[in-house]
Design a protein around this motif. Structure first.
Motif, PDB file in Angstrom:
ATOM      1  N   ARG A 124       0.852  -1.174   0.000  1.00  0.00           N
ATOM      2  CA  ARG A 124       0.000   0.000   0.000  1.00  0.00           C
ATOM      3  C   ARG A 124       0.894   1.232   0.000  1.00  0.00           C
ATOM      4  O   ARG A 124       1.690   1.425   0.884  1.00  0.00           O
ATOM      5  CB  ARG A 124      -0.887  -0.038   1.236  1.00  0.00           C
ATOM      6  CG  ARG A 124      -1.965   0.963   1.227  1.00  0.00           C
ATOM      7  CD  ARG A 124      -2.852   0.743   2.431  1.00  0.00           C
ATOM      8  NE  ARG A 124      -3.615   1.953   2.610  1.00  0.00           N
ATOM      9  CZ  ARG A 124      -3.962   2.447   3.756  1.00  0.00           C
ATOM     10  NH1 ARG A 124      -3.628   1.830   4.863  1.00  0.00           N
ATOM     11  NH2 ARG A 124      -4.642   3.546   3.828  1.00  0.00           N
ATOM     12  N   TRP A 128      -1.454  -2.991   4.587  1.00  0.00           N
ATOM     13  CA  TRP A 128      -2.875  -3.077   4.242  1.00  0.00           C
ATOM     14  C   TRP A 128      -3.687  -3.218   5.515  1.00  0.00           C
ATOM     15  O   TRP A 128      -3.305  -3.935   6.440  1.00  0.00           O
ATOM     16  CB  TRP A 128      -3.131  -4.292   3.355  1.00  0.00           C
ATOM     17  CG  TRP A 128      -2.456  -4.250   2.034  1.00  0.00           C
ATOM     18  CD1 TRP A 128      -1.277  -4.864   1.699  1.00  0.00           C
ATOM     19  CD2 TRP A 128      -2.902  -3.578   0.856  1.00  0.00           C
ATOM     20  NE1 TRP A 128      -0.975  -4.603   0.401  1.00  0.00           N
ATOM     21  CE2 TRP A 128      -1.950  -3.815  -0.151  1.00  0.00           C
ATOM     22  CE3 TRP A 128      -4.005  -2.797   0.563  1.00  0.00           C
ATOM     23  CZ2 TRP A 128      -2.081  -3.301  -1.425  1.00  0.00           C
ATOM     24  CZ3 TRP A 128      -4.135  -2.272  -0.706  1.00  0.00           C
ATOM     25  CH2 TRP A 128      -3.175  -2.531  -1.694  1.00  0.00           C
ATOM     26  N   GLU A 161      -9.278  -3.792   4.008  1.00  0.00           N
ATOM     27  CA  GLU A 161      -8.827  -3.768   2.605  1.00  0.00           C
ATOM     28  C   GLU A 161      -8.478  -5.171   2.131  1.00  0.00           C
ATOM     29  O   GLU A 161      -8.871  -5.577   1.035  1.00  0.00           O
ATOM     30  CB  GLU A 161      -7.607  -2.862   2.453  1.00  0.00           C
ATOM     31  CG  GLU A 161      -7.913  -1.399   2.590  1.00  0.00           C
ATOM     32  CD  GLU A 161      -6.667  -0.549   2.654  1.00  0.00           C
ATOM     33  OE1 GLU A 161      -6.695   0.560   2.081  1.00  0.00           O
ATOM     34  OE2 GLU A 161      -5.660  -0.957   3.264  1.00  0.00           O
ATOM     35  N   ARG A 209     -11.675  -7.195   1.604  1.00  0.00           N
ATOM     36  CA  ARG A 209     -12.432  -6.777   0.416  1.00  0.00           C
ATOM     37  C   ARG A 209     -11.752  -7.237  -0.862  1.00  0.00           C
ATOM     38  O   ARG A 209     -12.414  -7.699  -1.796  1.00  0.00           O
ATOM     39  CB  ARG A 209     -12.604  -5.258   0.411  1.00  0.00           C
ATOM     40  CG  ARG A 209     -13.627  -4.824   1.437  1.00  0.00           C
ATOM     41  CD  ARG A 209     -14.119  -3.437   1.160  1.00  0.00           C
ATOM     42  NE  ARG A 209     -13.410  -2.480   2.017  1.00  0.00           N
ATOM     43  CZ  ARG A 209     -13.326  -1.186   1.768  1.00  0.00           C
ATOM     44  NH1 ARG A 209     -13.859  -0.670   0.695  1.00  0.00           N
ATOM     45  NH2 ARG A 209     -12.711  -0.391   2.598  1.00  0.00           N
ATOM     46  N   VAL A 247     -11.853  -1.138  -2.861  1.00  0.00           N
ATOM     47  CA  VAL A 247     -10.565  -0.548  -2.475  1.00  0.00           C
ATOM     48  C   VAL A 247     -10.048   0.263  -3.650  1.00  0.00           C
ATOM     49  O   VAL A 247     -10.032  -0.212  -4.785  1.00  0.00           O
ATOM     50  CB  VAL A 247      -9.544  -1.640  -2.075  1.00  0.00           C
ATOM     51  CG1 VAL A 247      -8.190  -1.035  -1.764  1.00  0.00           C
ATOM     52  CG2 VAL A 247     -10.065  -2.440  -0.897  1.00  0.00           C
ATOM     53  N   ARG A 274      -6.696   2.523  -4.171  1.00  0.00           N
ATOM     54  CA  ARG A 274      -5.462   2.918  -3.493  1.00  0.00           C
ATOM     55  C   ARG A 274      -4.273   3.049  -4.442  1.00  0.00           C
ATOM     56  O   ARG A 274      -4.150   2.302  -5.405  1.00  0.00           O
ATOM     57  CB  ARG A 274      -5.058   1.844  -2.476  1.00  0.00           C
ATOM     58  CG  ARG A 274      -5.940   1.720  -1.312  1.00  0.00           C
ATOM     59  CD  ARG A 274      -5.478   2.673  -0.227  1.00  0.00           C
ATOM     60  NE  ARG A 274      -6.373   2.543   0.893  1.00  0.00           N
ATOM     61  CZ  ARG A 274      -7.042   3.542   1.411  1.00  0.00           C
ATOM     62  NH1 ARG A 274      -6.915   4.745   0.944  1.00  0.00           N
ATOM     63  NH2 ARG A 274      -7.836   3.343   2.424  1.00  0.00           N
TER      64      ARG A 274
END
Length: 97
Positions: A6, A13, A17, A20, A82, A84
């Motif tokens: 991330r 993470w 997240e 999901r 998510v 990101r």
């Protein structure tokens, strides 16, 4: 194979997240160009192993999206709710991930 962390600064993470993303088979992945602009998204399979996420090119090392992630090692993902920025880290071929 590449591990996704991330971004920025390799933060971890969240459990939410990971849950999901684990709930979907595919995500949209966009590599960041050297000028900072995101490339067009490509749909790829994603796999969760513990607290890590991994992607691999079905077309090998020559796939355009995969080559692009190796240049800048930054990008963006969307999937499972998510959305990101991420960093891409190469995984050694002999890594038993």
């Amino acid at each position: 194979m590449q591990q996704m962390s991330r971004g920025p600064a390799n933060s971890i993470w969240s459990r939410d997240e990971l849950a999901r993303i684990e709930g979907v088979d595919e995500i949209k992945i966009s590599a960041r160009r050297l000028d900072g602009v995101l490339r067009r998204p490509t749909i790829v399979w994603v796999v969760r192993v513990g607290a890590s996420l991994f992607v691999q090119s079905a077309h090998g090392l020559d796939a355009a999206w995969y080559r692009a992630t190796r240049l800048c090692q930054e990008g963006h993902i969307e999937g499972g709710g998510v959305d990101r920025d991420v960093n891409f880290l190469d995984v050694a071929p002999d890594d038993p991930v």
